[in-house]
Design a protein around this motif. Structure first.
Motif, PDB file in Angstrom:
ATOM      1  N   SER A 199      -9.899  46.064  -9.968  1.00 32.41           N
ATOM      2  CA  SER A 199     -10.828  47.193 -10.093  1.00 32.41           C
ATOM      3  C   SER A 199     -10.575  48.255  -9.025  1.00 32.41           C
ATOM      4  O   SER A 199     -11.270  49.262  -8.969  1.00 32.41           O
ATOM      5  CB  SER A 199     -12.274  46.703  -9.983  1.00 32.41           C
ATOM      6  OG  SER A 199     -12.484  46.052  -8.743  1.00 32.41           O
ATOM      7  N   ILE A 200      -9.560  48.018  -8.188  1.00 32.07           N
ATOM      8  CA  ILE A 200      -9.232  48.973  -7.130  1.00 32.07           C
ATOM      9  C   ILE A 200      -7.717  49.144  -7.049  1.00 32.07           C
ATOM     10  O   ILE A 200      -6.954  48.349  -7.602  1.00 32.07           O
ATOM     11  CB  ILE A 200      -9.754  48.509  -5.750  1.00 32.07           C
ATOM     12  CG1 ILE A 200      -9.157  47.148  -5.393  1.00 32.07           C
ATOM     13  CG2 ILE A 200     -11.277  48.443  -5.754  1.00 32.07           C
ATOM     14  CD1 ILE A 200      -9.508  46.680  -3.987  1.00 32.07           C
ATOM     15  N   ALA A 201      -7.286  50.182  -6.357  1.00 33.19           N
ATOM     16  CA  ALA A 201      -5.855  50.430  -6.162  1.00 33.19           C
ATOM     17  C   ALA A 201      -5.279  49.427  -5.173  1.00 33.19           C
ATOM     18  O   ALA A 201      -5.980  48.899  -4.301  1.00 33.19           O
ATOM     19  CB  ALA A 201      -5.642  51.853  -5.657  1.00 33.19           C
ATOM     20  N   ASP A 202      -3.990  49.153  -5.307  1.00 34.26           N
ATOM     21  CA  ASP A 202      -3.295  48.293  -4.353  1.00 34.26           C
ATOM     22  C   ASP A 202      -2.981  49.075  -3.076  1.00 34.26           C
ATOM     23  O   ASP A 202      -2.996  50.309  -3.067  1.00 34.26           O
ATOM     24  CB  ASP A 202      -1.986  47.787  -4.965  1.00 34.26           C
ATOM     25  CG  ASP A 202      -2.215  46.668  -5.966  1.00 34.26           C
ATOM     26  OD1 ASP A 202      -3.298  46.059  -5.935  1.00 34.26           O
ATOM     27  OD2 ASP A 202      -1.310  46.411  -6.788  1.00 34.26           O
ATOM     28  N   PRO A 203      -2.688  48.372  -1.984  1.00 34.35           N
ATOM     29  CA  PRO A 203      -2.335  49.051  -0.731  1.00 34.35           C
ATOM     30  C   PRO A 203      -1.141  49.977  -0.911  1.00 34.35           C
ATOM     31  O   PRO A 203      -0.257  49.728  -1.747  1.00 34.35           O
ATOM     32  CB  PRO A 203      -2.003  47.892   0.214  1.00 34.35           C
ATOM     33  CG  PRO A 203      -2.755  46.723  -0.331  1.00 34.35           C
ATOM     34  CD  PRO A 203      -2.733  46.905  -1.817  1.00 34.35           C
ATOM     35  N   ASP A 226       2.840  41.493  -2.192  1.00 31.62           N
ATOM     36  CA  ASP A 226       3.235  41.091  -0.842  1.00 31.62           C
ATOM     37  C   ASP A 226       2.864  39.625  -0.660  1.00 31.62           C
ATOM     38  O   ASP A 226       1.686  39.272  -0.712  1.00 31.62           O
ATOM     39  CB  ASP A 226       2.531  41.952   0.214  1.00 31.62           C
ATOM     40  CG  ASP A 226       3.071  41.717   1.619  1.00 31.62           C
ATOM     41  OD1 ASP A 226       2.940  40.589   2.123  1.00 31.62           O
ATOM     42  OD2 ASP A 226       3.609  42.672   2.227  1.00 31.62           O
ATOM     43  N   VAL A 227       3.889  38.778  -0.494  1.00 31.77           N
ATOM     44  CA  VAL A 227       3.651  37.338  -0.399  1.00 31.77           C
ATOM     45  C   VAL A 227       2.779  36.990   0.793  1.00 31.77           C
ATOM     46  O   VAL A 227       1.811  36.229   0.675  1.00 31.77           O
ATOM     47  CB  VAL A 227       4.990  36.580  -0.312  1.00 31.77           C
ATOM     48  CG1 VAL A 227       4.746  35.101  -0.052  1.00 31.77           C
ATOM     49  CG2 VAL A 227       5.798  36.767  -1.585  1.00 31.77           C
ATOM     50  N   ALA A 228       3.115  37.522   1.956  1.00 29.50           N
ATOM     51  CA  ALA A 228       2.394  37.176   3.178  1.00 29.50           C
ATOM     52  C   ALA A 228       0.936  37.631   3.141  1.00 29.50           C
ATOM     53  O   ALA A 228       0.034  36.898   3.540  1.00 29.50           O
ATOM     54  CB  ALA A 228       3.111  37.780   4.389  1.00 29.50           C
TER      55      ALA A 228
END
Length: 329
Positions: free
Chosen positions: A207-211, A131-133
Motif C-alpha cells: 500500500s506504499i512505495a518501496d524505498p 533488498d535481502v538484508a
C-alpha cells in the motif's frame, strides 16, 4: 480472496436426524449431538430399536443401557464414514484456486510485440527494489506509486496498458497488481518468441512505495553491478541471464520484437557497435563484457539459445517471487 463452492458441513446446535437405509423413522436425539449418514446398501444394525425410538428415548440417555450402547456404535460407524462420503477439499489448493488463464488472457488482450518490452521493464522495476538484508521491496505492485521517479520514466504508459487488463479481470476475479505484472511480463516474453514461463499466483500488493535508490544505476561498472544484484539475492550468472531481457525493445540488440540470444551475440562484437548513429544498449550492458565471470556467461548464452531460455525462465521465476508476500488459506 473469497472462496466459493467449497463443500462444508452445516451443523445444528441442538440435534441431528438419524436415519438408516431400511427404516423410514427419524429419532430426535436430545442432549447428545449425533452425526448420521444414510448409505445405500448399509443396513442398520439395530432395526428393532428404530421402531421403538419414541418409547426408548429416556432409556437411550442411560449410560449403561443396551440401546445406548447400540446407538453409540451406530453413531461411531456413521461418523467414521464421513471422510469417505464427503468431497475432499485441499484448503491449500483452494486458496489459490482462482483461474490463472483469466489473468493470462487479460494480459494477452492488451499486449502486442511493440508493447512487450515496456511491460517486461515493469517487472524489473517493481521486483528490482528487493533488498535481502533489509527485507524490503520486491514484487509487490508498489511500482504504481513510483512512476514519477526518474528511473521509472516512461513506465506510466505500460501501467495504463495493464490497467485496462486489470479492470476486465477484476470483473471476473480480483487480481493484485503484483500478480498481473508478473504474469504480463511472462506473456510478453512468450509473445516475442521466448520461453513459456509459468507464474505462481497469490501475491499481495503493497500500500506504499518501496524505498528509493534500490534499482541499479545505468552507469555502474561490473563490480558494482554484481554487488547490487548480490544484495538482491542473485548470482552473477542470474544477473547476466536477466540482462538478456534487453534483447527486445529499442536498445538495438537484434530484432526489437524478437526474444532471442541476439543480446549476447552483439555484446561480443568489439568495438561497441552503433545503430543509426546511436550507441546500442546501456553502459551497464557493456560493463558486463569487462568482467571475466560475466564474459564467460555471455559466451555460453551467445552459443546456446536453449540454455539461455532455460536459465532465463528460472531467473525470471526467482525475480517475480523476490520479496513477495503471499495470500494464505
Amino acid at each position: 480472496m473469497e472462496l466459493t463452492n467449497i463443500p462444508h458441513l452445516a451443523s445444528s446446535s441442538n440435534f441431528f436426524f438419524s436415519s438408516c437405509s431400511r427404516c423410514s423413522c427419524r429419532g430426535r436425539r436430545t442432549e447428545k449431538a449425533v452425526i448420521a449418514v444414510s448409505v445405500a446398501g448399509i443396513r442398520c444394525g439395530a432395526d428393532s430399536a428404530c421402531s421403538e425410538i419414541t418409547e426408548q428415548q429416556n432409556l437411550d440417555s442411560l449410560p449403561g443401557s443396551k440401546n445406548s450402547r447400540c446407538y453409540r456404535r451406530r453413531d461411531f460407524a456413521a461418523a467414521a464414514l464421513i471422510p469417505f462420503l464427503l468431497p475432499r477439499v485441499d484448503m491449500a489448493s483452494a486458496a489459490e484456486s482462482y483461474d490463472a488463464s483469466i489473468i493470462q488472457n487479460g494480459a494477452r488482450n492488451v499486449l502486442s510485440k511493440v508493447k512487450a518490452a515496456g511491460v517486461l521493464r515493469l517487472v524489473f522495476h517493481d521486483a528490482g527494489t528487493f533488498d535481502v538484508a533489509e527485507k524490503s521491496g520486491g514484487m509487490n505492485g508498489s511500482i504504481i506509486y513510483e512512476v514519477d521517479r526518474p528511473e521509472n520514466a516512461g513506465l506510466s504508459k505500460s501501467l495504463k496498458i495493464l490497467q485496462k487488463a486489470k479492470e476486465g479481470i477484476d470483473q471476473i476475479q480480483k487480481v493484485s497488481w503484483a500478480d498481473l505484472i508478473a504474469v504480463a511480463g511472462a506473456e510478453a516474453v512468450a509473445l516475442c518468441g521466448g520461453p513459456e514461463i509459468p507464474v505462481r499466483l497469490g501475491r499481495l500488493d503493497s500500500s506504499i512505495a518501496d524505498p528509493v535508490g534500490k534499482l541499479p544505476e545505468e552507469t555502474l561498472d561490473a563490480v558494482a553491478l554484481k554487488t547490487s544484484f548480490r544484495n538482491k539475492g542473485f548470482s552473477t550468472q542470474e544477473m547476466v541471464v536477466l540482462s538478456g531481457a534487453h534483447t527486445i525493445g529499442g536498445k538495438g540488440f537484434g530484432n526489437p520484437n524478437v526474444f532471442d540470444n541476439s543480446y549476447f551475440k552483439v555484446l561480443l562484437e568489439k568495438p561497441r557497435p552503433t545503430s543509426s548513429g546511436m550507441p546500442i544498449g546501456l553502459p551497464t550492458d557493456w560493463a558486463l563484457t569487462e568482467d571475466d565471470e560475466c564474459l564467460r556467461w555471455i559466451n555460453i548464452y551467445a552459443e546456446d539459445q536453449a540454455k539461455f531460455f532455460a536459465d532465463f525462465q528460472d531467473a525470471y521465476t526467482k525475480l517475480v517471487n523476490s520479496g513477495a508476500s503471499w495470500r494464505t488459506a
